[in-house]
Enzyme design. Structure first.
Site, PDB file in Angstrom:
ATOM      1  N   SER A 138      38.247  48.847  38.800  1.00  0.00           N
ATOM      2  CA  SER A 138      39.294  48.329  39.684  1.00  0.00           C
ATOM      3  C   SER A 138      40.464  49.291  39.585  1.00  0.00           C
ATOM      4  O   SER A 138      40.622  49.985  38.569  1.00  0.00           O
ATOM      5  CB  SER A 138      39.720  46.941  39.188  1.00  0.00           C
ATOM      6  OG  SER A 138      40.942  46.556  39.787  1.00  0.00           O
ATOM      7  N   TYR A 151      41.634  40.463  32.418  1.00  0.00           N
ATOM      8  CA  TYR A 151      40.880  41.043  33.537  1.00  0.00           C
ATOM      9  C   TYR A 151      41.172  42.544  33.625  1.00  0.00           C
ATOM     10  O   TYR A 151      40.248  43.366  33.682  1.00  0.00           O
ATOM     11  CB  TYR A 151      41.265  40.363  34.860  1.00  0.00           C
ATOM     12  CG  TYR A 151      40.596  41.005  36.057  1.00  0.00           C
ATOM     13  CD1 TYR A 151      39.311  40.640  36.439  1.00  0.00           C
ATOM     14  CD2 TYR A 151      41.243  41.997  36.803  1.00  0.00           C
ATOM     15  CE1 TYR A 151      38.684  41.248  37.523  1.00  0.00           C
ATOM     16  CE2 TYR A 151      40.632  42.609  37.884  1.00  0.00           C
ATOM     17  CZ  TYR A 151      39.342  42.233  38.242  1.00  0.00           C
ATOM     18  OH  TYR A 151      38.727  42.848  39.303  1.00  0.00           O
TER      19      TYR A 151
END
Ligand SMILES: NC(=O)c1ccc[n+]([C@@H]2O[C@H](COP(=O)([O-])OP(=O)(O)OC[C@H]3O[C@@H](n4cnc5c(N)ncnc54)[C@H](OP(=O)(O)O)[C@@H]3O)[C@@H](O)[C@H]2O)c1
Length: 249
Positions: A138, A151
């Protein structure tokens, strides 16, 4: 990765980026097996998209990974590509009672899951003439979103893991590609309902164009992720972190 002629298993493709990529890869000529936990979605996908194959898998469960490996390689001995897509993202407030449960589930799905998948599938992939492991990090691997600390940390770990894996597998037939999405409108953390991030089809258009133009690139970086991916190199890390500190997604 040859998008036109691969046999691709995507654990984590019952929705969002995984499903979108599965359909695009099939359109490009590849054989695609969609994986996930929600069997009703797997059945719907198989029904609505003739030619797409499905396999049930829970990537938090080593026994389920082993069973999916036997199932997929048994049915598709030409399997040459694994895309470790499955992931979860939830708001994390360190001082909330639910924090540790969310953090532990996030590590199990987003970090341990891909590591277990790679351990299960890599020896098989190495026996193919050429093969690909695609990891999914990401932009938040490169500048964290403070609203989702665990995360973001799992995605930073996936980037690091991918770099080492690529070096370890350099003299094998297996290439390692890291997909680095920016915010994309999926149901991951309700970005689709909130209209936050890139429309999914735009992301897929750009991703497929990059995969076609640079089949051996180590990372797939669409334009929207550059401000995160290259914040350190551009000297904009502090201001980018300050920007993300004011965001929930
Ligand atoms: N959307 C974004 O803004 C964004 C940005 C950067 C990176 N990413 C990454 O892209 C990947 C896909 O996310 P998405 O945005 O497409 O979200 P999504 O629509 O929520 O898709 C997540 C997928 O992961 C699967 N999954 C979750 N836990 C699983 C488990 N234990 N076992 C097997 N499959 C599991 C889900 O299937 P089942 O529920 O059926 O199991 C679903 O197919 C994730 O790794 C995410 O971190 C997304």
């Amino acid at each position: 990765m040859d998008i036109t002629n691969s046999t691709v298993f995507i654990p984590g493709a019952t929705s969002g980026i995984g499903l979108g990529l599965a359909l695009r890869l099939q359109q490009a000529g590849s054989t695609v097996i969609v994986g996930g936990r929600r069997t009703e979605l797997l059945e719907t996908i198989a029904r609505e998209h003739p030619g797409i194959h499905t396999a049930r898998i829970d990537t938090t469960d080593p026994a389920s990974i082993a069973a999916a490996f036997d199932d997929v390689t048994g049915r598709f001995p030409a399997l040459d590509t694994l895309i470790a897509m499955a992931g979860i993202m939830q708001p994390e407030d360190l001082r909330d009672a639910s924090f540790l449960e969310v953090a532990e589930a996030t590590v199990t799905t987003n970090l341990l899951g891909p590591i277990r998948l790679v351990a299960a599938f890599e020896p098989f992939l190495e026996t193919q003439p050429s093969a690909t492991i695609m990891t999914v990090s990401s932009g938040l691997a490169f500048v964290p979103l403070p609203a989702t600390p665990t995360y973001s940390a799992t995605k930073a770990a996936i980037h690091s893991f991918s770099e080492s894996l690529r070096v370890q597998l350099a003299d094998t037939a297996v290439e390692v590609v890291e997909l680095v999405p920016p915010a994309v409108q999926t149901s991951l953390m309700n970005q689709d309902e909130l209209g936050m991030g890139m429309p999914l089809e735009e992301f897929l258009d750009e991703t497929m164009a990059l995969l076609a133009a640079q089949p051996s690139a180590p990372e797939v970086q669409v334009e929207n992720v550059m401000f995160l991916r290259h914040a350190v190199a551009r000297g904009t890390y502090d201001e980018t972190l300050a920007l993300l500190a004011s965001r929930t997604h």
